[in-house]
Design an enzyme around this catalytic site. Structure first.
Site, PDB file in Angstrom:
ATOM      1  N   HIS A 121       0.865  -1.180   0.000  1.00 57.26           N
ATOM      2  CA  HIS A 121       0.000   0.000   0.000  1.00 57.26           C
ATOM      3  C   HIS A 121       0.903   1.232   0.000  1.00 57.26           C
ATOM      4  CE1 HIS A 121      -2.808   2.975   1.766  1.00 57.26           C
ATOM      5  NE2 HIS A 121      -3.796   2.167   1.437  1.00 57.26           N
ATOM      6  N   ASP A 198       3.171  -4.480   8.175  1.00 60.97           N
ATOM      7  CA  ASP A 198       1.911  -3.742   8.028  1.00 60.97           C
ATOM      8  C   ASP A 198       0.779  -4.754   8.145  1.00 60.97           C
ATOM      9  OD1 ASP A 198      -0.410  -2.549   7.109  1.00 60.97           O
ATOM     10  OD2 ASP A 198       0.473  -1.762   5.265  1.00 60.97           O
ATOM     11  N   GLN A 201      -4.430  -5.156   6.868  1.00 62.14           N
ATOM     12  CA  GLN A 201      -5.369  -6.064   6.222  1.00 62.14           C
ATOM     13  C   GLN A 201      -5.402  -7.440   6.876  1.00 62.14           C
ATOM     14  OE1 GLN A 201      -7.557  -5.259   3.816  1.00 62.14           O
ATOM     15  NE2 GLN A 201      -6.830  -3.151   3.832  1.00 62.14           N
ATOM     16  N   LYS A 224     -10.497  -1.198  10.847  1.00 56.88           N
ATOM     17  CA  LYS A 224     -10.622  -2.415  10.045  1.00 56.88           C
ATOM     18  C   LYS A 224     -10.962  -3.642  10.888  1.00 56.88           C
ATOM     19  CE  LYS A 224      -7.406  -0.695   6.531  1.00 56.88           C
ATOM     20  NZ  LYS A 224      -8.350  -0.383   5.442  1.00 56.88           N
ATOM     21  N   CYS A 362      -4.855   2.387  -3.630  1.00 58.64           N
ATOM     22  CA  CYS A 362      -3.615   2.914  -3.036  1.00 58.64           C
ATOM     23  C   CYS A 362      -2.476   1.918  -3.193  1.00 58.64           C
ATOM     24  CB  CYS A 362      -3.814   3.286  -1.567  1.00 58.64           C
ATOM     25  SG  CYS A 362      -4.949   4.659  -1.307  1.00 58.64           S
TER      26      CYS A 362
END
Length: 404
Positions: A121, A198, A201, A224, A362
């Site tokens: 991203h 990261d 997600q 999220k 993104c």
């Protein structure tokens, strides 16, 4: 037993209509919907204990402080961090990455290398570009293949004693690829590099164990995982957090201030300048408790069924191509239909009550790799159903017929 209908009843927004049609919400990769328990927790904070934290001797301030720190403890246990002061509240994944990248400006020098992957991203690319521009370090990219998987042999070749930090996502937001982060972490540590994961997600779908992974940093966003927007977490190993300088200056992050010199507070407060998003931080703990109450094994099983069913149904459509076909994949399907712009599909199916994301997500380098302007992305959550997928597929077929 997991009962998706009982779960859906806990989310008020899922019962509404959009453009006269029952809402089908397949944009969970962008943000998750909120259960009533989370909505109520926000209201309860402002109704009952609204006060600033860590600074007041009065009762409300103490209640708010206790609730905020209990949320930190909840997240520590959820991630299996060794210490609660390794949990830093942020505004989201983006701030967490920027905090670490900014801190590494004191460590990285010209000629050093910073490594990211081709699946990132923008939030896990741009801050590292800032770092390289500031220090003269070089940005190195792990390439991907046509299935949307990282080429690990290339990663191995790119690693060297010049590599100071490797920053990769746990799961690709654009393709759903689940990256082999344990392999990446172990290999990077072998050359003395730090690793930032990261997890934006990943955290909606699985429960990361930061000690088992042995990552140096792990970041995610609250919104999220059914929590409030404007909240997030940076986990960092104590040793690394002590090395990094503060990202922001202000109240709370200080030990002593004079006009001649300022000394900084201990962890975690060194990185938590100013009045935080108190309600958001407290309610993020509520959301994490809710997700654990559903059970991540239940979530994974249900979402895998949705992924397999959705993939099968979509591939019935002539001219449809799925991007991201990794063997290890989360419940995300990115696709295009030959000869039709993804935006046009998204606009038409919105009129039928269906929310998906269209565009580059993104993640422009991924789209450039496939030489496409973007994709239609359907991202499923544990509160979605196969019946919604059927509705979605019929809507896509209708849009294709209208646009052909």
């Amino acid at each position: 037993m997991f009962d998706v209908q009982k779960v859906r009843a806990q989310f008020p927004i899922l019962s509404q209509t959009v453009n006269g049609k029952p809402l089908v919400y397949f944009d969970n990769g962008a943000t998750a919907q909120k259960p009533q328990v989370v909505i109520d927790a926000v209201s309860r904070y402002y109704s009952e204990i609204n006060a600033n934290i860590h600074r007041g001797v009065h009762t409300l301030s103490q209640l708010a402080t206790d609730a905020y720190e209990e949320s930190r403890n909840t997240i520590q246990k959820h991630l299996n961090a060794k210490y609660n002061h390794e949990i830093i509240f942020t505004s989201g994944t983006t701030q967490g990455i920027n905090l670490v990248a900014n801190g590494f400006a004191a460590i990285v020098k010209a000629g050093d290398e910073v490594m990211v992957s081709g699946l990132e991203h923008h939030s896990n690319i741009v801050p590292w570009q800032f770092l390289c521009e500031r220090t003269g370090a070089k940005l190195v990219v792990i390439p991907m293949n046509d299935q949307g998987e990282l080429i690990l042999s290339e990663f191995d070749n790119l690693l060297s004693d010049k590599t100071k930090i490797v920053a990769v996502n746990h799961i690709s937001n654009a393709l759903g690829t689940v990256n082999p982060i344990k392999y990446i972490i172990d290999k990077a540590h072998g050359v003395g590099a730090a690793v930032l994961i990261d997890g934006a997600q990943a955290t909606p779908h699985l429960r990361p164990d930061v000690q088992e992974l042995d990552c140096d940093f792990y970041v995610f966003s609250g919104h999220k995982v059914c929590g409030p927007t404007g909240t997030g977490i940076l986990y960092g190993k104590e040793s690394w957090l002590n090395q990094l300088p503060p990202y922001m200056g202000g109240g709370e992050m200080i030990s002593e201030v004079t006009f001649e010199k300022t000394t900084y507070a201990e962890l975690p407060h060194k990185f938590e300048a100013g009045t935080p998003n108190i309600a958001g931080g407290i309610v993020l703990g509520t959301a994490i408790d809710y997700m654990n109450g559903i059970g991540f094994d239940n979530i994974a099983k249900h979402e895998q069924e949705l992924l397999e069913y959705g993939t099968k149904r979509l591939l019935e459509i002539e001219g449809l191509k799925i991007y991201g076909t990794s063997e290890n994949k989360a419940s995300v399907i990115s696709f295009n239909i030959e000869g039709i712009h993804p935006y046009d599909i998204g606009t038409i199916i919105d009129k039928l009550g269906i929310a998906v994301r269209t565009g580059h997500h993104c993640a422009q380098p991924i789209m450039n790799y496939f030489n496409i302007p973007g994709t239609i992305r359907a991202s499923f959550a544990f509160y979605n159903t196969k019946e919604e997928i059927d509705t979605f597929v019929e809507a896509v077929k209708k849009a294709q017929m209208m646009l052909s």
